[in-house]
Motif scaffolding. Structure first.
Motif, short mmCIF file in Angstrom:
data_model
loop_
_atom_site.label_atom_id
_atom_site.label_comp_id
_atom_site.label_asym_id
_atom_site.label_seq_id
_atom_site.Cartn_x
_atom_site.Cartn_y
_atom_site.Cartn_z
N ILE A 141 0.82 -1.21 0.00
CA ILE A 141 0.00 0.00 0.00
C ILE A 141 0.85 1.26 0.00
O ILE A 141 0.60 2.21 -0.75
CB ILE A 141 -0.96 -0.01 1.20
CG1 ILE A 141 -1.96 -1.16 1.06
CG2 ILE A 141 -1.70 1.32 1.33
CD1 ILE A 141 -2.89 -1.32 2.23
N GLU A 142 1.85 1.30 0.84
CA GLU A 142 2.72 2.48 0.94
C GLU A 142 4.01 2.21 0.18
O GLU A 142 4.82 1.36 0.58
CB GLU A 142 3.03 2.80 2.41
CG GLU A 142 1.80 3.16 3.24
CD GLU A 142 1.20 4.49 2.86
OE1 GLU A 142 1.93 5.33 2.29
OE2 GLU A 142 0.00 4.70 3.13
N TRP A 143 4.21 2.89 -0.94
CA TRP A 143 5.47 2.80 -1.69
C TRP A 143 5.57 4.02 -2.61
O TRP A 143 4.60 4.77 -2.77
CB TRP A 143 5.56 1.48 -2.46
CG TRP A 143 4.70 1.38 -3.69
CD1 TRP A 143 3.35 1.36 -3.76
CD2 TRP A 143 5.17 1.26 -5.04
NE1 TRP A 143 2.93 1.24 -5.05
CE2 TRP A 143 4.03 1.17 -5.87
CE3 TRP A 143 6.44 1.22 -5.63
CZ2 TRP A 143 4.13 1.04 -7.25
CZ3 TRP A 143 6.54 1.08 -7.01
CH2 TRP A 143 5.39 1.00 -7.80
N ALA A 144 6.72 4.23 -3.19
CA ALA A 144 6.97 5.47 -3.92
C ALA A 144 6.14 5.61 -5.19
O ALA A 144 5.96 6.71 -5.69
CB ALA A 144 8.46 5.58 -4.25
N GLY A 145 5.63 4.50 -5.72
CA GLY A 145 4.80 4.56 -6.92
C GLY A 145 3.32 4.48 -6.63
O GLY A 145 2.52 4.18 -7.53
N GLN A 146 2.89 4.82 -5.40
CA GLN A 146 1.50 4.59 -5.00
C GLN A 146 0.49 5.46 -5.73
O GLN A 146 -0.69 5.11 -5.83
CB GLN A 146 1.37 4.79 -3.49
CG GLN A 146 1.67 6.20 -3.01
CD GLN A 146 1.79 6.27 -1.48
OE1 GLN A 146 2.16 5.31 -0.82
NE2 GLN A 146 1.45 7.44 -0.92
N VAL A 147 0.93 6.60 -6.28
CA VAL A 147 0.01 7.42 -7.08
C VAL A 147 -0.39 6.69 -8.36
O VAL A 147 -1.49 6.89 -8.88
CB VAL A 147 0.67 8.78 -7.41
CG1 VAL A 147 -0.05 9.48 -8.54
CG2 VAL A 147 0.65 9.67 -6.17
N TYR A 148 0.49 5.82 -8.87
CA TYR A 148 0.21 5.11 -10.10
C TYR A 148 -0.41 3.73 -9.87
O TYR A 148 -0.97 3.16 -10.81
CB TYR A 148 1.50 4.97 -10.92
CG TYR A 148 2.05 6.30 -11.36
CD1 TYR A 148 1.40 7.05 -12.33
CD2 TYR A 148 3.21 6.83 -10.79
CE1 TYR A 148 1.89 8.28 -12.73
CE2 TYR A 148 3.70 8.06 -11.18
CZ TYR A 148 3.04 8.78 -12.16
OH TYR A 148 3.52 10.01 -12.56
N ALA A 149 -0.31 3.19 -8.65
CA ALA A 149 -0.91 1.87 -8.40
C ALA A 149 -0.89 1.53 -6.92
O ALA A 149 0.16 1.55 -6.28
CB ALA A 149 -0.15 0.79 -9.18
N ARG A 150 -2.07 1.22 -6.37
CA ARG A 150 -2.17 0.56 -5.08
C ARG A 150 -2.75 -0.84 -5.24
O ARG A 150 -2.22 -1.78 -4.66
CB ARG A 150 -2.99 1.40 -4.09
CG ARG A 150 -2.11 2.32 -3.25
CD ARG A 150 -2.86 3.05 -2.16
NE ARG A 150 -1.91 3.69 -1.26
CZ ARG A 150 -2.22 4.66 -0.41
NH1 ARG A 150 -3.47 5.11 -0.33
NH2 ARG A 150 -1.29 5.18 0.37
N SER A 151 -3.80 -1.00 -5.97
CA SER A 151 -4.28 -2.32 -6.36
C SER A 151 -5.16 -2.18 -7.58
O SER A 151 -5.71 -1.10 -7.85
CB SER A 151 -5.06 -2.99 -5.22
OG SER A 151 -6.27 -2.32 -4.97
N SER A 152 -5.30 -3.28 -8.33
CA SER A 152 -6.06 -3.25 -9.58
C SER A 152 -6.71 -4.61 -9.81
O SER A 152 -6.16 -5.64 -9.44
CB SER A 152 -5.15 -2.94 -10.77
OG SER A 152 -4.36 -1.80 -10.53
N ARG A 153 -7.87 -4.57 -10.45
CA ARG A 153 -8.55 -5.82 -10.75
C ARG A 153 -9.46 -5.64 -11.96
O ARG A 153 -10.13 -4.63 -12.10
CB ARG A 153 -9.39 -6.28 -9.56
CG ARG A 153 -10.01 -7.66 -9.75
CD ARG A 153 -10.81 -8.08 -8.54
NE ARG A 153 -11.35 -9.41 -8.68
CZ ARG A 153 -12.14 -10.00 -7.79
NH1 ARG A 153 -12.47 -9.36 -6.68
NH2 ARG A 153 -12.61 -11.22 -7.99
N VAL A 154 -9.45 -6.65 -12.85
CA VAL A 154 -10.35 -6.70 -14.00
C VAL A 154 -11.00 -8.08 -14.03
O VAL A 154 -10.33 -9.10 -13.82
CB VAL A 154 -9.60 -6.44 -15.32
CG1 VAL A 154 -10.48 -6.79 -16.52
CG2 VAL A 154 -9.17 -4.99 -15.41
N LEU A 155 -12.29 -8.12 -14.29
CA LEU A 155 -13.05 -9.36 -14.41
C LEU A 155 -13.85 -9.33 -15.69
O LEU A 155 -14.49 -8.32 -16.01
CB LEU A 155 -14.00 -9.52 -13.21
CG LEU A 155 -15.06 -10.62 -13.31
CD1 LEU A 155 -14.39 -11.99 -13.24
CD2 LEU A 155 -16.09 -10.47 -12.20
#
Length: 421
Positions: A141-155
């Motif tokens: 959750i907390e990392w330097a690229g968090q503005v670009y990705a915290r979690s993602s999902r496609v179904l």
């Protein structure tokens, strides 16, 4: 809310791409345990597996009576993004959070089902159920690229009724009608430290409530005994995604966007080498370059942002072989290379995708005339790649990040079974 809206909606473009979908970009190739063991060589020609109908509906004419098949695939992806630099442009370096994403891969299950019914000597009906698009990635959750990705999902869910007709003993045609559902979900941070410590999460959800529709077409040619040539086409499908954006515990903002999934052309051959040994191959083209830029609208039909995919076309080539060890056991082996539609110019933390090599093997067991069981395994070797989001990148949001994608590999295990009535 309004100041977070453009930056978060723009991230939808990187939501719909998958680090653990394995047909380039966010498509899923794993639709067959039989062809998994071949690296999908020959998948548009007739085999004992029904699953070739996914790529070429004309192959249904090669199956007698009533048959059903299931394929259950389990995908185990691994990838870690280790940033060398992460800078808030005009301010300075990001501090106070790790520069590594941790392992972003999430294990996945990909089901598929097929059924055929040979009405008479020439006409065969069938139906398939598949998940042609889907993924889930989850960095820490907390990392330097968090503005670009915290979690993602496609179904996605795709159901395709089909019909095939044997025009002559050497030539068959097939056609089908695709009905497809798509759902997406994205989480990303609204800021990074030191400017925004403990930044709230912006969550975007969208789905196509009305379904998307498309076609599938195919032809099968047998110029002489022991040789097959097949070609299949899956059309583009437009999805009218409707959803909402929520920042922290704020009021949801409704949004919508029309996105068109690309068409695919698959060309395959199969050649009998002797009574026990067969060789096959496949070339596939996917029109990912139609994924350029899509506008995002609010409920007043005003453009509030754009989705700048800027993809290239995708290509895939494979060669494989099968050998009948006994009347009841067949083994297979395949190699493939895939040119990803993603490169450093449009790669994001949601998609550390790159060109890749495939190595596959499989086996089938035939029990009498009514039951067949398949097993397939693939290991994917992605080529080295980098994340390089800067002011020239289509997904740039005022933060520059750069670094390699490390420890990337994928293991895929597939199980299948067919019943003949």
């Amino acid at each position: 809310m309004s100041r977070y809206l453009p930056i978060t909606i723009a991230s939808l473009s990187s939501l719909l791409i998958a680090s653990d979908a394995f047909a380039g970009a966010f498509a899923v190739r794993e639709q067959s345990a039989w062809y998994q063991g071949l690296s999908f060589a020959g998948n548009a020609t007739v085999s004992k597996s029904l699953s070739s109908m996914y790529w070429n509906p004309a192959t249904m004419t090669g199956h007698d009576g009533v048959q059903v098949e299931t394929s259950q695939t389990f995908v185990f992806p691994r990838a870690t993004i280790d940033l060398d630099t992460a800078t808030i442009d005009g301010f300075g370096p990001i501090t106070g959070v790790p520069y590594s994403s941790g392992d972003i891969g999430v294990d996945a299950w990909v089901p598929a089902g097929y059924g055929t019914w040979k009405i008479n000597d020439r006409l065969t009906l069938g139906v398939s159920s598949n998940a042609p698009y889907g993924f889930e990635t989850k960095p820490q959750i907390e990392w330097a690229g968090q503005v670009y990705a915290r979690s993602s999902r496609v179904l996605s869910v795709n159901v395709t009724p089909m019909a095939a007709y044997e025009v002559t003993e050497k030539f068959s045609v097939g056609v089908g009608w695709q009905l497809q559902y798509l759902q997406v979900r994205l989480k990303s941070a609204t800021g990074v430290p030191p400017i925004a410590a403990n930044s709230p999460t912006a969550e975007l959800r969208g789905e196509d409530y009305n379904l998307g529709f498309g076609a599938t077409l195919g032809a099968l040619f047998k110029p002489w005994e022991g040789t097959q040539l097949g070609i299949g086409y899956r059309s583009p499908i437009e999805h009218n995604l409707k959803g909402r954006l929520v920042v922290g515990g704020g009021t949801p903002t409704p949004i919508r966007s029309n996105i068109i999934m690309p068409e695919t052309v698959t060309v395959s051959f199969q050649q009998v080498l002797n009574e026990r040994w067969r060789g096959m191959g496949t070339f596939e083209w996917t029109h990912w370059s139609r994924f350029s830029t899509f506008p995002v609208f609010n409920l007043q039909d005003q453009v509030v942002s754009e989705l700048p995919f800027q993809y290239n076309d995708g290509y895939f080539i494979s060669l494989g072989t099968e050998y009948d060890f006994t009347q009841n056991i067949t083994g297979r082996f395949g190699l493939a290379y895939e040119w990803s539609p993603i490169d450093e110019a449009n790669r994001t933390p949601r998609l550390p995708d790159s060109n890749r090599f495939w190595l596959s093997a499989g086996v089938s067991y035939f029990y009498e005339d009514w039951l067949e069981v398949d097993f397939g395994y693939s290991h994917i070797f992605p080529e080295s790649s980098n994340i390089n989001i800067n002011p020239d990148h289509p997904f740039y949001e005022g933060i520059t990040i750069q670094g390699p994608v490390n420890d990337t590999n994928v293991d895929i295990i597939s199980f299948g079974a067919r019943l003949k009535f």
